[in-house]
Design an enzyme around this catalytic site. Structure first.
Site, short mmCIF file in Angstrom:
data_model
loop_
_atom_site.label_atom_id
_atom_site.label_comp_id
_atom_site.label_asym_id
_atom_site.label_seq_id
_atom_site.Cartn_x
_atom_site.Cartn_y
_atom_site.Cartn_z
N HIS A 179 0.82 -1.22 0.00
CA HIS A 179 0.00 0.00 0.00
C HIS A 179 0.86 1.27 0.00
CE1 HIS A 179 -3.02 -3.04 0.76
NE2 HIS A 179 -2.26 -3.47 1.75
N GLU A 229 -1.68 0.45 8.00
CA GLU A 229 -0.88 -0.63 7.42
C GLU A 229 0.25 -0.06 6.55
OE1 GLU A 229 -3.08 -3.30 4.93
OE2 GLU A 229 -1.35 -4.58 4.53
N HIS A 272 2.90 -6.92 4.63
CA HIS A 272 1.53 -6.46 4.91
C HIS A 272 1.15 -6.74 6.35
CE1 HIS A 272 0.09 -5.76 0.70
NE2 HIS A 272 1.16 -6.50 0.45
N GLU A 313 1.61 -11.52 5.88
CA GLU A 313 0.67 -10.74 6.69
C GLU A 313 1.19 -10.90 8.11
OE1 GLU A 313 -1.71 -8.89 5.65
OE2 GLU A 313 -2.46 -9.67 3.73
#
Ligand code: ZN
Length: 295
Positions: free
Chosen positions: A87, A124, A179, A257
């Site tokens: 992101h 995030e 992430h 993650e």
């Protein structure tokens, strides 16, 4: 976090507002993480010998030679690693841009997503930026050439196809997309996502990606003490064919993650800078184990 096509419930949870995770990959950063870069457990060759005036000069013919041999002695000398901080901090303000569709070999997907955050607003994008830069610093200290897929954390994108292209162009020996997930508050733990064969670009590196994933899973688990995800994958290993960052990669690549940012226990770790440093060290160890072990 990464948008999953399956459960509507998961989708709804996946982020702040519209879309959350979704991975994308792109370019280089020299941004430094805070703190010094502890080496990964093995002492590197002396850094200070090359300049040498004095006694060491008798041992080596020239300072040039001394410097070269030191570089070669580092465990990751000659290795290229691409790190993708998931992101971007500006994605929230660029909905139109990040919603443009891009091809990911077997379907079209949004260019990027906003990512999730902790309940009190630690995003995030900020997390992935922090850990990725810490990781880059550690790997460079081990001799690796490191590229990041984005150079700032206040803009939008790059799109997922571009993020994959960075690793491909660099001919990376390993690539990792960092992430944090955004699942229901009662769920926790970390997981690794690896590619599946799709009849597309990633197929030749699916096997090596699985080996990379196992190495990073083991090092992250033992290094951070974080539990395996209790809601995705088996022993924190998950395989997907709907992520552009994986589908388009021609180099061994995984996503991690690092936990569930919506879970109170995990979120406390995400917000702790000392713990983020520990995450980075664990990721570096996993990458080093992969890069220095036989196939
Ligand atoms: Zn994400």
């Amino acid at each position: 976090m990464i948008r999953r096509p399956l459960a509507a419930a998961a989708l709804a949870l996946c982020g702040v507002g519209a879309v959350a995770c979704g991975g994308a990959e792109v370019s280089d950063s020299k941004a430094a993480a805070s703190g010094t870069a502890p080496r990964l457990g093995r002492p590197a060759a002396t850094q200070d010998g090359a300049a040498g005036t004095a006694p060491s000069e008798t041992a080596v013919p020239t300072t040039r030679t001394a410097a070269a041999s030191e570089t070669e002695a580092l465990p990751l000398a000659g290795k290229v690693v691409v790190i993708d901080p998931g992101h971007n901090g500006g994605n929230f303000r660029h909905t139109k841009e990040i919603n443009q569709l891009v091809g990911i070999s077997n379907q079209k997907k949004a260019c990027d997503t906003t990512g999730t955050s902790t309940n009190d607003g630690y995003t995030e994008a900020a997390f992935t930026w922090d850990v990725s830069n810490r990781l880059a610093k550690l790997l460079k200290a081990e001799g690796a050439t490191v590229k990041l897929t984005r150079t700032r954390s206040t803009e939008w994108g790059p799109c997922i196809n571009q993020r994959a292209a960075v690793g491909n162009k660099a001919k990376a020996d390993a690539a990792i997309s960092v992430h944090g997930d955004g699942a229901a508050a009662n769920l926790r733990g970390f997981h690794i996502i690896m590619p599946k064969k799709i009849g597309g670009p990633v197929d030749p590196v699916v096997k090596d990606s699985a080996r990379l994933g196992a190495n990073v899973r083991d090092a992250f688990h033992s290094g951070t003490g974080l539990p395996y995800s209790n809601y995705i994958g088996k022993q924190a290993l998950n395989y997907r064919s709907d992520l552009g960052g994986l589908n388009l990669s021609t180099v061994p690549k995984i996503f991690i993650e690092c936990g569930n940012m919506r879970n109170a226990k995990d979120a406390a770790r995400f917000k702790d800078s000392a713990f983020r440093a520990k995450m980075a060290r664990s990721l570096a160890k996993g990458l080093e184990n992969y890069l220095t072990s036989a196939r």
